[in-house]
Design a protein around this motif. Structure first.
Motif, short mmCIF file in Angstrom:
data_model
loop_
_atom_site.label_atom_id
_atom_site.label_comp_id
_atom_site.label_asym_id
_atom_site.label_seq_id
_atom_site.Cartn_x
_atom_site.Cartn_y
_atom_site.Cartn_z
N LEU A 78 0.82 -1.21 0.00
CA LEU A 78 0.00 0.00 0.00
C LEU A 78 0.85 1.25 0.00
CD1 LEU A 78 -3.11 -0.78 2.22
CD2 LEU A 78 -3.03 -0.23 -0.20
N SER A 79 1.94 1.23 0.73
CA SER A 79 2.86 2.37 0.73
C SER A 79 3.42 2.60 -0.67
CB SER A 79 3.99 2.11 1.73
OG SER A 79 4.98 3.09 1.63
N ILE A 80 3.81 1.54 -1.34
CA ILE A 80 4.33 1.63 -2.70
C ILE A 80 3.24 2.13 -3.65
CG2 ILE A 80 5.16 0.25 -4.65
CD1 ILE A 80 6.78 -1.36 -2.53
N TYR A 81 2.03 1.62 -3.48
CA TYR A 81 0.88 2.05 -4.28
C TYR A 81 0.73 3.57 -4.23
CZ TYR A 81 -4.08 2.47 -5.55
OH TYR A 81 -5.28 2.83 -6.13
N HIS A 82 0.83 4.13 -3.04
CA HIS A 82 0.68 5.59 -2.88
C HIS A 82 1.91 6.35 -3.38
CE1 HIS A 82 -3.22 5.42 -1.07
NE2 HIS A 82 -2.80 4.52 -0.21
N HIS A 83 3.11 5.88 -3.09
CA HIS A 83 4.32 6.56 -3.54
C HIS A 83 4.42 6.60 -5.07
CE1 HIS A 83 5.95 6.39 0.59
NE2 HIS A 83 6.60 7.46 0.18
N LEU A 84 3.96 5.56 -5.74
CA LEU A 84 3.98 5.52 -7.20
C LEU A 84 2.78 6.25 -7.80
CD1 LEU A 84 5.14 1.85 -7.90
CD2 LEU A 84 6.48 3.95 -8.03
N GLN A 85 1.89 6.73 -6.93
CA GLN A 85 0.68 7.47 -7.32
C GLN A 85 -0.21 6.64 -8.25
OE1 GLN A 85 1.97 11.34 -8.73
NE2 GLN A 85 2.69 11.90 -6.70
N LEU A 86 -0.30 5.36 -7.96
CA LEU A 86 -1.15 4.48 -8.76
C LEU A 86 -2.63 4.80 -8.55
CD1 LEU A 86 0.74 1.09 -8.27
CD2 LEU A 86 0.86 2.67 -10.22
N ASP A 87 -2.96 5.44 -7.42
CA ASP A 87 -4.34 5.83 -7.17
C ASP A 87 -4.82 6.91 -8.15
OD1 ASP A 87 -2.41 7.42 -5.84
OD2 ASP A 87 -3.91 8.23 -4.47
N THR A 100 4.76 4.58 -17.14
CA THR A 100 4.12 5.30 -16.05
C THR A 100 4.77 4.98 -14.71
OG1 THR A 100 2.47 3.57 -15.73
CG2 THR A 100 1.87 5.37 -17.21
N LEU A 101 5.63 3.97 -14.68
CA LEU A 101 6.29 3.54 -13.45
C LEU A 101 7.58 4.32 -13.23
CD1 LEU A 101 6.46 1.46 -11.12
CD2 LEU A 101 7.66 -0.05 -12.71
N ASP A 102 7.69 4.98 -12.09
CA ASP A 102 8.90 5.72 -11.74
C ASP A 102 9.86 4.76 -11.02
OD1 ASP A 102 10.91 7.38 -10.77
OD2 ASP A 102 9.52 8.99 -10.24
N LEU A 103 10.82 4.25 -11.77
CA LEU A 103 11.75 3.26 -11.22
C LEU A 103 12.63 3.83 -10.12
CD1 LEU A 103 12.79 1.32 -14.45
CD2 LEU A 103 11.19 0.60 -12.68
N LEU A 163 10.63 3.70 -6.91
CA LEU A 163 10.54 2.30 -6.50
C LEU A 163 11.86 1.79 -5.95
CD1 LEU A 163 8.56 -0.02 -6.40
CD2 LEU A 163 9.31 -0.67 -8.68
N ALA A 164 12.97 2.11 -6.62
CA ALA A 164 14.29 1.67 -6.17
C ALA A 164 14.65 2.29 -4.83
CB ALA A 164 15.34 2.00 -7.21
N PHE A 165 14.25 3.54 -4.61
CA PHE A 165 14.52 4.19 -3.33
C PHE A 165 13.76 3.48 -2.20
CE2 PHE A 165 13.11 7.21 -0.07
CZ PHE A 165 14.33 7.48 0.51
N ILE A 166 12.51 3.14 -2.46
CA ILE A 166 11.69 2.48 -1.44
C ILE A 166 12.26 1.10 -1.11
CG2 ILE A 166 9.41 1.50 -0.95
CD1 ILE A 166 8.30 3.80 -2.74
N ASP A 167 12.54 0.31 -2.15
CA ASP A 167 13.11 -1.03 -1.94
C ASP A 167 13.72 -1.51 -3.25
OD1 ASP A 167 13.80 -3.64 -1.38
OD2 ASP A 167 11.83 -4.20 -0.59
N HIS A 168 15.04 -1.50 -3.33
CA HIS A 168 15.72 -1.89 -4.57
C HIS A 168 15.78 -3.41 -4.77
CE1 HIS A 168 18.88 -1.69 -1.53
NE2 HIS A 168 19.50 -2.62 -2.23
#
Length: 143
Positions: free
Chosen positions: A22-31, A62-65, A68-73
């Motif tokens: 869920l944290s990744i969902y929000h950080h990637l602005q998938l909502d 649309t995916l900001d790698l 994502l890598a910063f959150i968990d590589h």
């Protein structure tokens, strides 16, 4: 057994630490996207015991790698085309991140100049430590 159908085009984020999807969902602005997203929490994993998985049916660009890598590589990014995996992207810690985290130093210029981007530069890859570009304030990930 839970069965989530395959996607035709998009990406599957696999090996997400259990409970972090869920944290990744929000950080990637998938909502903010108008596309199907499946969040699978606490799936069985041979490597980790439990893991989360995100399936997103949309264009891969649309995916900001970097986010994502910063959150968990350690997350695996599977690129899907015509219902099949066509690429697996390995993530590495980005050398610089913008507007993902904010500087906590009250004397930093970003506290005064609100329009300045919050820029952090990777200073220690092994310890995953970033420093504010303006004031050198340290940001270390808590695990």
């Amino acid at each position: 057994m839970l069965n989530v159908g395959k996607i035709e085009e998009g990406f599957v984020l696999d090996h997400i630490e259990a409970g972090k999807s869920l944290s990744i969902y929000h950080h990637l602005q998938l909502d903010k996207l108008d596309c199907p997203v499946a969040i699978i929490k606490n799936a069985r994993s041979n490597k980790k015991g439990k893991k989360d998985i995100l399936k997103v049916e949309c264009a891969i660009d649309t995916l900001d790698l970097d986010v994502l890598a910063f959150i968990d590589h350690n997350i695996t990014v599977n690129v899907i085309k015509d219902g099949e995996i066509v690429d697996k992207k390995e993530l590495t810690l980005p050398k610089e991140i913008r507007n993902i985290i904010q500087c906590k130093n009250p004397r930093c210029i970003t506290s005064i100049e609100q329009e300045l981007p919050h820029i952090f530069v990777l200073s220690d890859e092994k310890k995953e430590i970033y420093r504010c570009k303006y004031c050198e304030e340290k940001y270390g990930k808590r695990r």
